[in-house]
Design an enzyme around this catalytic site. Sequence first.
Site, mmCIF file in Angstrom:
data_model
loop_
_atom_site.group_PDB
_atom_site.id
_atom_site.type_symbol
_atom_site.label_atom_id
_atom_site.label_comp_id
_atom_site.label_asym_id
_atom_site.label_seq_id
_atom_site.Cartn_x
_atom_site.Cartn_y
_atom_site.Cartn_z
ATOM 1 C CG LEU A 583 -1.989 -1.083 1.301
ATOM 2 C CD1 LEU A 583 -2.769 -0.971 2.602
ATOM 3 C CD2 LEU A 583 -2.934 -0.989 0.099
ATOM 4 N N GLY A 586 7.219 4.105 4.057
ATOM 5 C CA GLY A 586 7.529 5.275 4.874
ATOM 6 C C GLY A 586 8.779 5.042 5.677
ATOM 7 N N GLY A 587 9.055 5.989 6.595
ATOM 8 C CA GLY A 587 10.250 5.882 7.415
ATOM 9 C C GLY A 587 10.214 4.679 8.332
ATOM 10 C CG PHE A 588 7.121 2.038 11.150
ATOM 11 C CD1 PHE A 588 6.878 0.723 10.776
ATOM 12 C CD2 PHE A 588 7.086 2.358 12.493
ATOM 13 C CE1 PHE A 588 6.603 -0.244 11.718
ATOM 14 C CE2 PHE A 588 6.810 1.395 13.444
ATOM 15 C CZ PHE A 588 6.564 0.097 13.068
ATOM 16 C CG ASP A 702 5.366 13.394 12.217
ATOM 17 O OD1 ASP A 702 5.699 14.479 11.682
ATOM 18 O OD2 ASP A 702 5.650 12.292 11.727
#
Length: 871
Positions: A583, A586-588, A702
């Site tokens: 999907l 990201g940074g994670f 954030d």
Amino acid sequence: MERHCLFFVIFSLILHLVQAQDPIGFINLDCGLSIQGSPYKESSTGLTYTSDDGFVQSGKIGKITKELESLYKKPERTLRYFPDGVRNCFSLNVTRGTKYLIKPTFLYGNYDGRNVIPDFDLYIGPNMWITVNTDNTIKEILHVSKSNTLQVCLVKTGTSIPYINTLELRPLADDIYTNESGSLNYLFRVYYSNLKGYIEYPDDVHDRIWKQILPYQDWQILTTNLQINVSNDYDLPQRVMKTAVTPIKASTTTMEFPWNLEPPTSQFYLFLHFAELQSLQANETREFNVVLNGNVTFKSYSPKFLEMQTVYSTAPKQCDGGKCLLQLVKTSRSTLPPLINAMEAYTVLDFPQIETNVDEVIAIKNIQSTYGLSKTTWQGDPCVPKKFLWDGLNCNNSDDSTPPIITSLNLSSSGLTGIIVLTIQNLANLQELDLSNNNLSGGVPEFLADMKSLLVINLSGNNLSGVVPQKLIEKKMLKLNIEGNPKLNCTVESCVNKDEEGGRQIKSMTIPIVASIGSVVAFTVALMIFCVVRKNNPSNDEAPTSCMLPADSRSSEPTIVTKNKKFTYAEVLTMTNNFQKILGKGGFGIVYYGSVNGTEQVAVKMLSHSSAQGYKQFKAEVELLLRVHHKNLVGLVGYCEEGDKLALIYEYMANGDLDEHMSGKRGGSILNWGTRLKIALEAAQGLEYLHNGCKPLMVHRDVKTTNILLNEHFDTKLADFGLSRSFPIEGETHVSTVVAGTIGYLDPEYYRTNWLTEKSDVYSFGVVLLVMITNQPVIDQNREKRHIAEWVGGMLTKGDIKSITDPNLLGDYNSGSVWKAVELAMSCMNPSSMTRPTMSQVVFELKECLASESSREVSMTFGTEVAPMAR
């Protein structure tokens, strides 16, 4: 007091009478001269000097050592030095638009017995002029004043103490020393003579100082006793123009004049003064070319007999490597070599910093005068440069092309007495006014309600009386604090405003509030009651409370305490069909599509081994979402913690994130204005819940468009709580923490101080709101105003809402609701967190925006019905 006023009037009259004897406009200040010794006439020049006492509010008086006094003129024997403060300024009344020769003198004279020459900077208004680091020097600059007040400031740059002996101003004609831009800093001014000495006033009517230069060995001095016609506006002294230098041998073809520039890249203007001193015979000709750095700037020039002419360039010049060479080159038809009488050179100083808005400077100085404020920093320009911002002021000077404006005035605990002065209304851009904890009396003036930009008024802790003006009570988006004024009449009835439905909106006058907040307050109270009831009756609900978050939820325990909703890694593989469908990233880590039991759609976020977010943030998000539930916060279906396999399993949001829709990455139709307002409102409600519905309160840290998710119905949910922080101590207003967040969305105050408050989220939300309004990137390196707030602020000065609104909306919106949203966004991004609205206030204002837009859409629907035809 009357005696002081009488003394000031007498001193002003004496000063006026004295100055009338000098050339018009001359200002001669003997710095450090006592009032008792002022004024006096200086013997060598005949100029009258006065004390500087009325022109500067700080400093101490000193004198050069006794043994040096006989070597210098009287004005140079005294001085004023400034041991206190960083910037100390002289303020002089001048004529706006007039060109002045400004001449301060610095003669150290070992006045302090240390025998160490100080080093400090000199400013003209808000702009750096020059560094003073030599003894017995006169600095000169030609400067056009942009206002009727000129400020010359001495600025401490280290441990040494700035000082000054004299300050002199001489007005000049507009048509001399012309330049394209900037001011002209003195480089040299010379004439040629065998007689040593300087020439100054009264020989030079403008009080320029001419330095004598001896000729080279193969040059000679020409002189005349005849009068020179010097009426070409430059008005050079007869003594200067009655001498000239020329080569001894008539056959000499070139005269050369070299000099160096510092810094080498400087631009400069050169002014050459000529007059023929010899009566030439019919067969004699003196003609030459003026050549600068190898380029002919004036061709075939012949000086006129006994008539002064000035040759200069209309554009600034530069020299290769800072090495300049002027040549006077004899032409082929000339029988005599070149000559020159005098020359001047000035380097260009660009003063980029625009002075603060003139009207606001006048207003703040009137306030200073009325209340007798003697703050150390209240000298020079109020707003600029930023490092010298006056204490208690905040300014907006983000646009270099327009004057800075004063946006905040804090005179709390300043010993103010008397009434609230009318002059305050001349601070037309003021957003915050704090006059608390003084001894102000009289009523609360109605003009405060007419100040359109004013958002915060703190009048608490005074001795005000009378009735609070109804206009002030009814003003929307205003925080008003009048606590601690026992004589002030503000009963409940007088502080009530009826809304459109006839409801009562009580505006507490003892704490800062926003207009029309009643419904939000009611909602918050109801929510708290609801939480308390549920806390006291846990058996009524199997789910964890949606309002209470334990203070130890950020503990450093190695594993997550709650075991509910925990999945194995094998179950994660099954629900994602071995991570088949991605999907997003990201940074994670990577987010995969999945389903639980083949029915419930989920999004599975797998923690990457290289993730900077790490286990700590993973743990924080799990523990938060397992305990906190709200319709506008993304739901956590579960999590996986199995060795190094970490996953967060969320409810599936079919329409992705807000950023995808704003940027067009997702395709499909454009979000209309009504939908955008709905999304903004629901995201705001999620934040409001974190701030007010959780105990202790939570700060997201954030907030950005990529963390605002949309389901299939475009319902909004706030996501990504890995950076969230709680306030573990009840009543605590901030926590000190390492800065975290996303550039552009990050609260500058939080970044600067490391103090995190819920208002940091408010700032970030303001950025989100501007993105939704404008569809502009938050940071754009190709934009002159790189940050979206600066860009919007600059565009708003034009007063055209269409210039900032997303063109994809095609004008299909209620302009009033857009204006209100823009104003709300800008108030969220106020540099001072104290003056930002709360999320409760933001929610209320967005509801009004949405209601306004919805009513427009309804009226448009009715407006499209077919009307009966006229018969």
